[in-house]
Design an enzyme around this catalytic site. Structure first.
Site, PDB file in Angstrom:
ATOM      1  N   SER A  26       3.023  12.434   8.202  1.00  0.00           N
ATOM      2  CA  SER A  26       2.896  11.042   8.645  1.00  0.00           C
ATOM      3  C   SER A  26       4.231  10.538   9.168  1.00  0.00           C
ATOM      4  CB  SER A  26       2.459  10.157   7.457  1.00  0.00           C
ATOM      5  OG  SER A  26       2.422   8.801   7.816  1.00  0.00           O
ATOM      6  N   ILE A  28       7.692   9.196  10.417  1.00  0.00           N
ATOM      7  CA  ILE A  28       8.948   9.713  10.962  1.00  0.00           C
ATOM      8  C   ILE A  28       9.026  11.236  10.836  1.00  0.00           C
ATOM      9  CG2 ILE A  28      11.458   9.713  10.597  1.00  0.00           C
ATOM     10  CD1 ILE A  28      11.179   6.684   9.853  1.00  0.00           C
ATOM     11  N   ASP A  47       4.182  18.344   2.808  1.00  0.00           N
ATOM     12  CA  ASP A  47       3.783  16.977   2.436  1.00  0.00           C
ATOM     13  C   ASP A  47       2.849  17.093   1.240  1.00  0.00           C
ATOM     14  OD1 ASP A  47       3.780  14.161   4.418  1.00  0.00           O
ATOM     15  OD2 ASP A  47       2.582  14.177   2.585  1.00  0.00           O
ATOM     16  N   ASP A  74       4.645  18.689  -3.625  1.00  0.00           N
ATOM     17  CA  ASP A  74       5.266  17.428  -4.017  1.00  0.00           C
ATOM     18  C   ASP A  74       6.771  17.660  -4.144  1.00  0.00           C
ATOM     19  OD1 ASP A  74       6.177  15.121  -5.619  1.00  0.00           O
ATOM     20  OD2 ASP A  74       4.028  14.735  -5.827  1.00  0.00           O
ATOM     21  N   TYR A 168      14.360   0.742  -4.241  1.00  0.00           N
ATOM     22  CA  TYR A 168      14.353   1.459  -2.944  1.00  0.00           C
ATOM     23  C   TYR A 168      15.757   1.447  -2.339  1.00  0.00           C
ATOM     24  CZ  TYR A 168      13.129   2.617   1.914  1.00  0.00           C
ATOM     25  OH  TYR A 168      13.070   3.199   3.164  1.00  0.00           O
ATOM     26  N   LYS A 172      18.196   4.767  -1.519  1.00  0.00           N
ATOM     27  CA  LYS A 172      18.672   5.135  -0.183  1.00  0.00           C
ATOM     28  C   LYS A 172      20.207   5.167  -0.113  1.00  0.00           C
ATOM     29  CE  LYS A 172      14.715   5.878   1.703  1.00  0.00           C
ATOM     30  NZ  LYS A 172      14.341   7.230   2.144  1.00  0.00           N
ATOM     31  N   ALA A 202       8.053   1.315  13.103  1.00  0.00           N
ATOM     32  CA  ALA A 202       6.599   1.112  13.027  1.00  0.00           C
ATOM     33  C   ALA A 202       5.914   2.390  12.554  1.00  0.00           C
ATOM     34  CB  ALA A 202       6.073   0.698  14.392  1.00  0.00           C
ATOM     35  N   THR A 203       5.693   2.497  11.257  1.00  0.00           N
ATOM     36  CA  THR A 203       4.997   3.645  10.654  1.00  0.00           C
ATOM     37  C   THR A 203       3.996   3.095   9.633  1.00  0.00           C
ATOM     38  OG1 THR A 203       6.388   3.884   8.691  1.00  0.00           O
ATOM     39  CG2 THR A 203       7.173   4.974  10.705  1.00  0.00           C
ATOM     40  N   TRP A 262      24.901  -7.299  12.605  1.00  0.00           N
ATOM     41  CA  TRP A 262      24.837  -8.731  12.297  1.00  0.00           C
ATOM     42  C   TRP A 262      24.953  -8.973  10.813  1.00  0.00           C
ATOM     43  CZ3 TRP A 262      20.335 -10.744  15.930  1.00  0.00           C
ATOM     44  CH2 TRP A 262      20.878 -10.967  17.226  1.00  0.00           C
TER      45      TRP A 262
END
Ligand code: NAD
Length: 262
Positions: A26, A28, A47, A74, A168, A172, A202-203, A262
């Site tokens: 799925s 990226i 996956d 996994d 999250y 990262k 956009a995923t 920014w």
């Protein structure tokens, strides 16, 4: 004048190379796997999903004339990853490229977050990348060359306004620093490790129910005034994996439409 040995287009050629991509069912990871095949690599598609995601990636790759194999595994299982690398080398050849894109995202205010939600995030997004790199690098170090790209996030660099995802963001940030650390461990042995930190992309991850109302805000907050498409992660991955980036290791490449300026 010295002989001209430069051949710039060849720098991006992945012909005859073998790659392993996690999260290849799925978003990226899927799109990067497709792009690597177009550049000539054979790909092991890893996956945990058992729907037709992996098959769709494999079908695309078959259309490029390259080989692929589908591995349902996994990334929280060291054993499964070791088996995936062994099967890759047995069926496709010596592993020299890897992209670790498997990951999850969800949100919850820190003061209300269950310990299990925090732990699951770390197990998949951090330990999963560690175990993937470990299994991949063991083969690459043995083979004498390799390039690994881990998909981190701009959330490892900045805090996304309005998104309560401390677990999250921490996972990262850790992936970025862990990748730099591995890059330095393996720097003298032919294995490079870099990260790509995507901005809002956009995923399916961004179309989960609690995120849909955020999409407009994501676009407004991004200097380019839009989200990235998955295709826009492919070029950076090819670049970092390929000989075009042969002097780059331990780098975090922000692909964020200018967000972090920014
Ligand atoms: P996605 O949900 O479309 O794809 C993620 C894939 O990873 C899925 O196919 C899923 O099955 C797989 N996966 C999840 N947990 C797994 C596990 N334990 N074992 C094996 N596979 C597993 O999401 P995406 O947006 O393509 O995300 C890919 C990576 O990019 C993630 O690491 C994500 O954090 C990162 N990222 C995404 C965005 C974004 O805006 N979409 C931004 C920054 C970073």
């Amino acid at each position: 004048m010295a002989a001209i040995t430069l051949n710039a287009p060849k720098l991006f050629d992945l012909g005859g190379r073998v790659a392993l991509v996690t999260g290849a069912g799925s978003g990226i990871g899927q799109r990067i796997a497709m792009g690597l095949a177009q550049c000539g690599a054979d790909i092991a598609l890893v996956d945990r999903r058992t729907d037709d995601g992996l098959a769709a990636t494999a079908e695309f790759i078959a259309g490029t004339g390259r080989r692929s194999l589908q591995v349902v595994a996994d990334v929280t299982s060291a054993e499964a990853l070791v088996a995936a690398v062994e099967r890759t080398e047995r069926e496709l050849g010596p592993l020299s490229l890897a992209v670790n894109a498997a990951g999850i995202a969800n949100a919850c205010p820190a003061e209300a977050m269950a310990e299990s939600q925090f732990q699951t995030m770390m197990d998949i997004n951090l330990k999963g990348v560690f175990l993937s790199c470990q299994a991949e690098a063991r083969a690459m170090l043995r083979n004498g060359r390799g390039s690994i790209v881990n998909i981190a996030s701009m959330s490892g660099v900045i805090v996304n306004r309005g998104l309560m995802q401390s677990h999250y963001n921490a996972s990262k940030a850790a992936v970025i620093h862990m990748s730099k650390s591995m890059a330095m461990e393996w720097v003298g042995r032919g294995v490079r490790v870099n990260t790509i930190s995507p901005g809002y992309t956009a995923t399916p991850m961004n179309t989960r129910p609690e995120m849909v109302h955020q999409t407009k805000l994501f676009e407004e907050q991004t200097p380019m005034q839009r989200m990235a498409t998955v295709d826009e992660m492919v070029g950076p991955a090819i670049f970092l994996l390929s000989d075009a980036a042969s002097f780059m290791t331990g780098v975090d490449l922000l692909v964020d439409g200018g967000f972090c300026c920014w």
